[in-house]
Design an enzyme around this catalytic site. Structure first.
Site, PDB file in Angstrom:
ATOM      1  N   CYS A 130      35.571  40.376  33.614  1.00  0.00           N
ATOM      2  CA  CYS A 130      33.967  40.499  33.618  1.00  0.00           C
ATOM      3  C   CYS A 130      33.792  40.975  35.498  1.00  0.00           C
ATOM      4  CB  CYS A 130      32.894  39.664  33.637  1.00  0.00           C
ATOM      5  SG  CYS A 130      31.211  40.225  34.318  1.00  0.00           S
ATOM      6  N   CYS A 133      30.823  39.772  37.251  1.00  0.00           N
ATOM      7  CA  CYS A 133      30.577  38.583  37.490  1.00  0.00           C
ATOM      8  C   CYS A 133      31.393  37.843  38.620  1.00  0.00           C
ATOM      9  CB  CYS A 133      31.488  37.601  36.179  1.00  0.00           C
ATOM     10  SG  CYS A 133      30.477  38.480  34.860  1.00  0.00           S
ATOM     11  N   ASP A 134      32.212  38.446  38.822  1.00  0.00           N
ATOM     12  CA  ASP A 134      33.500  38.245  39.760  1.00  0.00           C
ATOM     13  C   ASP A 134      33.476  39.607  40.970  1.00  0.00           C
ATOM     14  OD1 ASP A 134      33.384  36.112  38.250  1.00  0.00           O
ATOM     15  OD2 ASP A 134      35.766  36.896  37.068  1.00  0.00           O
TER      16      ASP A 134
END
Lengths: 302, 103
Positions: A130, A133-134
């Site tokens: 992701c 997300c990261d």
């Protein structure tokens, strides 16, 4: 004995719970992680009717509170198997087992993996599924994105604004994703597209340090990266249900719009169903349908 | 014990030089799973008087995140005597958190 046991507390499962409770059925939701499913990783939802902007977290929390308020029981345990019993279905979890007159399978999708050694070990230590997300944690680092679809292209573009260098690794010589995105990527100085190559090894001591690439001729080389973003799609995790319901060749549960599986009293809702469009709105739609059909099934039992 | 806000300026004092075991939670406001984890950490804090919990916002404290190789959030790092002894990435329920700090 529950009237309806729902496996999975994503948008499909929680919507099914709302419909079940509004029909005054005794409803249990079994969830392996936390409520919300994939949507909690979405920063901003802009295509759900009536919501101009809502974060995936807020959406999931509102849905959870609605289901709770209506009297849904939740347990946070991993479903291991379901079994047909004489007069009911048994749902076996990591901590125990529950009996229900009907079951709705709403377990969604999981990330497709490369299947390499160390891939699992390095999740959160350089391996990610992701980018949104990261990505923020890779400021000025070198990263690689694997994949050839729209997600891979979008991930590479997103990361190009954060990371130092982005290698986009694709096993073919053309992209099946959006050509406009490809053109935008080619204009980025810090994006290097590596065609005809696959990742064949993930290397590093206590976190990701290098990846090995193999090209179509069989030649290998290593590149130094701190991050590897794997964007090769998502797959259903229906294996645990395959002895009870029919799956198609890609592992999706076969069911039409009515959400009936091949087994009486077992229904499916959301992304793990065979369907044309996997979106938040179609997941919630399935939840409503599956619960309504389950309620009909319960009525015929009496 | 209540949850302490961790910053570059107090990290040495609160975490590395702490006599007790310290659980550091690297998180961000925009991260869904981090927001899911927050109430679970509060439950853990309430149930464990002797456990110190430090919350680090990676958007404000990017250097700390880099220094401790935080590549995904939420990331929980357990420190004892200034050294990392355990690490976990992703959501955990308060029961799982109990297990994680008890190991």
């Amino acid at each position: 004995m529950y009237d309806i046991i729902i496996i999975g507390a994503g948008p499909a499962g929680m919507t099914a719970a709302i419909y079940g409770r509004r029909a005054l059925k005794n409803v249990l939701v079994v969830e392996a992680q936390t409520y919300g499913g994939q949507i909690i990783n979405t920063l901003d939802i802009e295509n759900f009717p009536s919501e101009m902007h809502i974060s995936g977290f807020d959406f999931a929390t509102k849905l959870y509170e609605q289901a709770k308020e209506l009297g849904t029981n939740f347990v946070f345990e991993k479903c291991i198997a379901i079994k047909n019993k004489k007069n009911c279905k048994e749902v076996i979890t990591s901590k125990g087992s529950y009996e229900g007159k009907s079951v709705i399978l709403a377990t969604g999708l999981v990330n497709r993996t490369l299947g390499l050694e160390k891939e699992k070990e390095f999740i959160g230590l350089g391996v990610s599924y992701c980018a949104t997300c990261d990505g923020a944690l890779y400021k000025n680092r070198d990263v690689a994105v694997v994949g050839g679809g729209n997600t891979a292209l979008e991930d590479a573009l997103y990361l190009s604004n954060i990371a130092k260098t982005v290698y986009l690794i694709h096993r073919r010589d053309t992209f099946r994703g959006d050509s406009l995105e490809v053109e935008r990527l080619k204009e980025k100085e810090n994006v290097k597209i590596v065609y005809n190559s696959v990742v064949t090894n993930i290397l590093g001591n206590d976190h990701l340090e290098r990846i090995e690439l193999t090209d179509s001729e069989g030649a290998t080389n290593e590149i130094e990266v701190s991050g590897l973003f794997i964007a090769i799609g998502k797959v259903p995790a229906n294996d645990i249900f395959k002895d009870v319901v029919e799956l198609d060749k890609d592992g999706y549960i076969t069911a039409k719009e009515d959400c009936h599986t091949s087994e009486k009293g077992v229904f499916v809702a959301g992304d793990n169903r065979q369907k044309l469009l996997r979106q938040l709105v179609t997941a919630t739609s399935d939840g409503a349908m599956a619960a309504t059909e389950a309620i009909k099934y319960l009525r015929n039992l009496d | 014990m209540s949850i302490i806000k961790g910053e570059k300026n107090n990290f040495d004092e609160e975490v590395l030089k702490s006599k007790e075991m310290v659980l550091v939670d690297f998180n961000a406001d925009w991260c869904g799973p981090c927001r899911m984890l927050a109430p679970e950490l509060e439950k853990l804090a309430e149930a464990n008087d002797s456990l110190k919990i430090v919350s680090v916002n990676i958007d404000n404290e990017g250097d700390l995140a880099t220094q401790y190789n935080v590549f995904s959030i939420p990331c929980l790092v357990l420190f004892k005597d200034g050294k990392e002894i355990n690490r976990s990435v992703g959501f955990k329920s308060s029961d799982e958190l109990e297990q994680f700090v008890g190991e």
